[in-house]
Design an enzyme around this catalytic site. Structure first.
Site, mmCIF file in Angstrom:
data_model
loop_
_atom_site.group_PDB
_atom_site.id
_atom_site.type_symbol
_atom_site.label_atom_id
_atom_site.label_comp_id
_atom_site.label_asym_id
_atom_site.label_seq_id
_atom_site.Cartn_x
_atom_site.Cartn_y
_atom_site.Cartn_z
ATOM 1 N N THR A 194 4.095 2.833 5.477
ATOM 2 C CA THR A 194 2.703 2.409 5.593
ATOM 3 C C THR A 194 2.031 3.352 6.568
ATOM 4 O O THR A 194 2.665 3.818 7.503
ATOM 5 C CB THR A 194 2.554 0.963 6.123
ATOM 6 O OG1 THR A 194 1.208 0.774 6.578
ATOM 7 C CG2 THR A 194 3.476 0.698 7.289
ATOM 8 N N ARG A 211 1.109 -5.465 -6.448
ATOM 9 C CA ARG A 211 1.389 -6.783 -5.881
ATOM 10 C C ARG A 211 1.966 -7.670 -6.969
ATOM 11 O O ARG A 211 1.638 -7.514 -8.137
ATOM 12 C CB ARG A 211 0.100 -7.401 -5.359
ATOM 13 C CG ARG A 211 -0.365 -6.673 -4.129
ATOM 14 C CD ARG A 211 -1.480 -7.410 -3.481
ATOM 15 N NE ARG A 211 -2.054 -6.522 -2.453
ATOM 16 C CZ ARG A 211 -3.237 -6.710 -1.907
ATOM 17 N NH1 ARG A 211 -3.976 -7.737 -2.287
ATOM 18 N NH2 ARG A 211 -3.694 -5.886 -0.988
ATOM 19 N N ASP A 267 2.295 -0.160 11.925
ATOM 20 C CA ASP A 267 2.272 -1.483 12.538
ATOM 21 C C ASP A 267 3.565 -2.261 12.301
ATOM 22 O O ASP A 267 3.542 -3.474 12.122
ATOM 23 C CB ASP A 267 1.070 -2.275 12.021
ATOM 24 C CG ASP A 267 1.096 -2.409 10.503
ATOM 25 O OD1 ASP A 267 1.938 -1.749 9.857
ATOM 26 O OD2 ASP A 267 0.281 -3.171 9.958
ATOM 27 N N GLY A 310 0.846 -1.210 0.000
ATOM 28 C CA GLY A 310 0.000 0.000 0.000
ATOM 29 C C GLY A 310 0.867 1.240 0.000
ATOM 30 O O GLY A 310 1.885 1.296 0.680
ATOM 31 N N ASP A 349 -0.185 2.560 8.645
ATOM 32 C CA ASP A 349 -0.759 1.856 9.796
ATOM 33 C C ASP A 349 0.121 1.868 11.038
ATOM 34 O O ASP A 349 -0.335 1.540 12.126
ATOM 35 C CB ASP A 349 -1.075 0.405 9.414
ATOM 36 C CG ASP A 349 -2.208 0.302 8.421
ATOM 37 O OD1 ASP A 349 -3.046 1.221 8.404
ATOM 38 O OD2 ASP A 349 -2.253 -0.674 7.662
ATOM 39 N N ARG A 395 -6.280 -2.634 10.063
ATOM 40 C CA ARG A 395 -6.869 -3.975 10.140
ATOM 41 C C ARG A 395 -6.343 -4.754 11.324
ATOM 42 O O ARG A 395 -7.073 -5.493 11.965
ATOM 43 C CB ARG A 395 -6.579 -4.744 8.852
ATOM 44 C CG ARG A 395 -7.706 -4.545 7.900
ATOM 45 C CD ARG A 395 -7.704 -5.442 6.707
ATOM 46 N NE ARG A 395 -8.463 -4.707 5.695
ATOM 47 C CZ ARG A 395 -8.107 -4.554 4.454
ATOM 48 N NH1 ARG A 395 -7.004 -5.116 4.002
ATOM 49 N NH2 ARG A 395 -8.846 -3.851 3.631
ATOM 50 N N ASP A 438 5.484 -4.923 5.994
ATOM 51 C CA ASP A 438 5.882 -6.282 6.349
ATOM 52 C C ASP A 438 6.024 -7.219 5.150
ATOM 53 O O ASP A 438 7.035 -7.893 4.996
ATOM 54 C CB ASP A 438 4.813 -6.884 7.282
ATOM 55 C CG ASP A 438 5.075 -6.541 8.734
ATOM 56 O OD1 ASP A 438 6.055 -5.816 8.997
ATOM 57 O OD2 ASP A 438 4.306 -7.010 9.591
#
Lengths: 328, 328, 328, 328
Positions: free
Chosen positions: A130, A76, A134, A15, A132, A176, A107
């Site tokens: 990213t 992707r 995360d 992303g 996020d 998510r 990741d």
């Protein structure tokens, strides 16, 4: 090993996030600063397989530090999951004279990079990109700060209409697997409650919190919900459930969606991207490989990529408490 | 009649829109300028019924010209649809010494005002406040310009991520009965296609347009869809349908939602609100009633409220053609 | 004559303004729509003299609708003021097969175009691009609406600090010959007073207005000053003068400067640019020349370029009155 | 000592900064959370002397988390520098039942607080609020992050016009004693050079850097200059000097000014403010005094106020190097 690196390839994968362009710019210019070549690789690993490269000099990255998205595009690649795909990719890199890779992504992208490194002993360095936040090994991923501002600005607008009508709004934000966006933007936007994947206190507590909010005299309320919250209902069902159980509330739901990924990066993300890009290139030139560059205690540090991939970026429990207090 | 008006009440009703506060400020200060009193009425007609009034002087409206929402709040009132409700409202107005009303809102609010006027011969003046721009008698409603900027800024962000991934986005914007937002914001955001209630060219044409867009070399596409479009599928079904029929596209859907109603008003809306507020009060003082103040050919003009309610605000057909050309 | 036009050149000239890129995009795509060629001319008339052209197709203008500045760049050209310069320019156009010109700019650029047209009977069409809104024949020039939003957003920020400290701010905005920006942005930003070139009521009246503002209970004040105001002091001297005469005020001065010219165009400017670009090209194809396309009463209309250059864009006197009332 | 604290006073002092309101909100609500009273003190120490207090409950701070400026206002107080002034202040606090103070401000405000504490042994806690980031004991002061975003957004706009005209811009940003804003915003805005108080490499090096920038093919350039830079010329003289010595450049100067202090705070500043407010109140309740709460290594930590006042917030030398590299 630094002598052997004459040309670095840079790609964005997964992303997209605000700050990726600033990181590309930094990688390209740090290469120029050290008099080595740089190639942009389009559409992530897929472009590696297709040999979709472009030579980049300092002027190739003019006026992109403030642009959202990624000029190298992202995609992707199922093919890169196969040994044949990676073989093609490696052949293309060799033919183009590329000696090392900077991978800007999350990741999944780092995992792909590690597999590639293992097979071909190809030097790689990761930059966490990213929204996020995360990723283990950095307090801030590229794009996180910008996304937080995007979210609070959107909720500020929703607050205008919520308080004009004494309404209760459920606002779903990205995340998510991680509640970083919800937790920080929730505090920033003055949310009455925040639902995150890391903590599920159940529907009954939510109702109680909303009741308290009502009796405390609040005329409107915002609940920020992370995509991946575990309360057992999606955000629309949640809205219906609360309206049924608390008819005194006029409930609305808003899903902020993909706009959270875009926009001109904040100053924080631009500076972070610039710092990480410099460190990524210079670390490769020092002979290092398989690390992620990240921000730890306000310093740029290296974390082994394997750790970055395996580790988990925990939310800050202090923030949960702060949220509870300031939403009183 | 102007001598008989000593105190004007102002209320906001229906969906809130950016610029309402600037209009309230203008009404309040124009009253002060002409040395008459002004009362703010909270929560629209419901506050009239409940006597929820507040005396307002020029300092009551400091620092609100740039705030979204409405400090007077808005609400629906079922009770006002009954003669009993309106009786209470009238009694309260009389008790408070209020002689005339400025109603800031949309069609429904104006209709309510007309009924009230007929029963009690109470002087009223309307100011069109809604983001939808669907009111006859004004080229621009309060909040429309701001909403357009909010929408294009959101789509600009979505465009960042769309073009990083070569994706097709369907973005739903407000407009249940009117395509003004979709049409203008679609052109402004460089949309490849725009779907509005006023025109349904069918699914087949949409597919064709997207095919043409693809063959023309565009790597990403945005389709802007008004809530009330008549293509026969909601925006999520539409996304699925297109993805099935055009597997070459990676489709995403985003519903912008309530943030479109909020935010600090644009300069255009603040100036418009200031002008309309002045005109509304001065028209009442001149003895006029049952008009809406609006913008026609860049001038502030009066339109009979009945016409404003019955008439239809047509979209500009020229814009449809412009959209087709510039999205080539 | 339309048959004779096979290729249109487009250039931007004079000060840049937001929306110029959207207009370039519209010109280029309208050419493509009508199957004629289009060439971008860099750096205005100077690029014409140097033959600095580039073929442009619909994909050349992807993703610029929302960008400030001008991708074709702008420059002043002394050489174009000489017959020799214009001869070179004409030769280059002929060699490149360019049959007609769209000139995006202001008064000076249009005058240059008219001279060129007279000498070579070369078809030209003007699009008014300047933030100052000082061009006759259009209610809005490209960039004006965006500049207004930029200015009010900046003053909103200044207001935060002004009201935290009970200060008086003089804010200078662009407008050497015209008060359009000052007047509209002043109303939009809730200014206590507005000084414009079109009206000089003198220093004494200003002091009086500020005294009234103070006694009315206002704790902070903003005075918006157009660059070209005629009060006889520059904005810094003005600040000093007021502080000397009204020691009760803590005075600050801020000159907004060049940021007013930049930024992503508002939706209004993007739509306007799209409309004007279509009309400019189609008017040339219909055989028209020496016109400016503009917005009059919300419709796109043609005005003879000579009139556009000679005429004067008057400020709206109604706005002066509105400003006086709402700043009470 | 916590038992003795029943009511906390909160004030803002010195230059205002975005996030101050969010901090006030957090202080007020943390008091409510712990069931102690809270009083807002208007206009800093001056309001203490005048007894300008207001009881504040959780609903007093609704909808301010996103507002710039300070609802408690700020002012300088010469009287507080006298023992008599401080005596009055103390008497007023005692009369109002206020047991402890949270001071939101900068160095000067903390020094005032320390003097007051020494004289009256009055518990105080500091929250660093200033856009300059020049306070020892915190990596980020409240408002710094927001100011950086304000500055880069302004320079992004200037960049639009700079690159349309191939110009060189000198942009002055705030920072009399510290280059934090200039350095970070300079990197974020892609500045070609950055001049800060902490480092004066001289005029000759600047010319050289600009020459290199020109020969490297850059068509426009931005130099970010901190107010307090030591190069020996103010920013206008600097512009003139460069234009004389490098006539190939068309030079412009822009002073961003007070807008840098205002604006809705970024999410970062809102969250930081929320965290610091909680910690400040809870530290007082734990019996601590004479500390500043700040952010160190992403954690909220206490620093003795004396250290905060005496220490110096160094710029990050790594950033100087990053700036040199990415501006190549």
């Amino acid at each position: 090993m630094s002598e052997t690196i004459k040309k670095i390839g840079v790609l964005t994968s997964g992303g997209d996030s605000p700050g990726m362009n600033a990181a590309i710019r930094s990688v390209v210019r740090t290469c120029a600063y050290h008099n080595i070549e740089c190639a942009g690789i389009y559409r992530g690993f897929q472009g590696m397989i297709e040999g979709d490269f472009k030579e980049m000099g300092p002027r190739s990255v003019n006026n992109i530090v403030n642009k959202g998205g990624t000029i190298l595009k992202s995609a992707r690649s199922k093919e890169f999951m196969t040994p044949e795909g990676r073989k093609k990719a490696h052949d293309n890199l060799k033919n183009a004279g590329i000696d090392a890779l900077v991978i800007i992504g999350g990741d999944g992208s780092f995992t792909g990079g590690l597999v590639f490194n293992k097979e071909y002993n190809f030097p790689i360095m990761g930059i966490p990109g990213t929204i996020d936040n995360d990723i283990f090994g950095t307090s801030h991923t590229l794009g996180f700060d910008t996304a937080l501002n995007t979210v609070v600005e959107a909720i500020d607008k929703i607050r205008d209409t919520a308080s004009s009508h004494n309404r209760l709004f459920f606002v779903e934000v990205m995340g998510r697997d991680a509640g970083h966006i919800a937790l920080n933007a929730g505090i920033g936007a003055g949310a009455e409650d925040i639902l995150i994947p890391e903590e599920n206190l159940g529907l009954e507590r939510l109702l109680e919190s909303l009741r308290k909010s009502k009796t405390s005299g609040k005329s409107s309320s915002i609940v920020v919900v992370a995509e991946g919250d575990k309360i057992g209902k999606n955000v629309f069902e949640l809205g219906d459930y609360v309206e049924e159980n608390m008819p005194e509330y006029d409930v609305r739901v808003s899903v902020l969606g993909h706009m959270q990924r875009g926009g001109s990066p904040s100053c924080f993300d631009r500076v972070l991207a610039s710092r990480l890009g410099v460190k990524a290139v210079e670390s490769l030139l020092e002979g290092k490989s398989n690390f992620m560059v990240g921000l730890l205690n306000d310093k740029v540090e290296l974390t082994p990529l394997e750790q970055a991939v395996k580790g988990h970026s925990e939310i800050d429990r202090e923030l949960l408490r702060v949220s509870e207090i300031v939403s009183i």
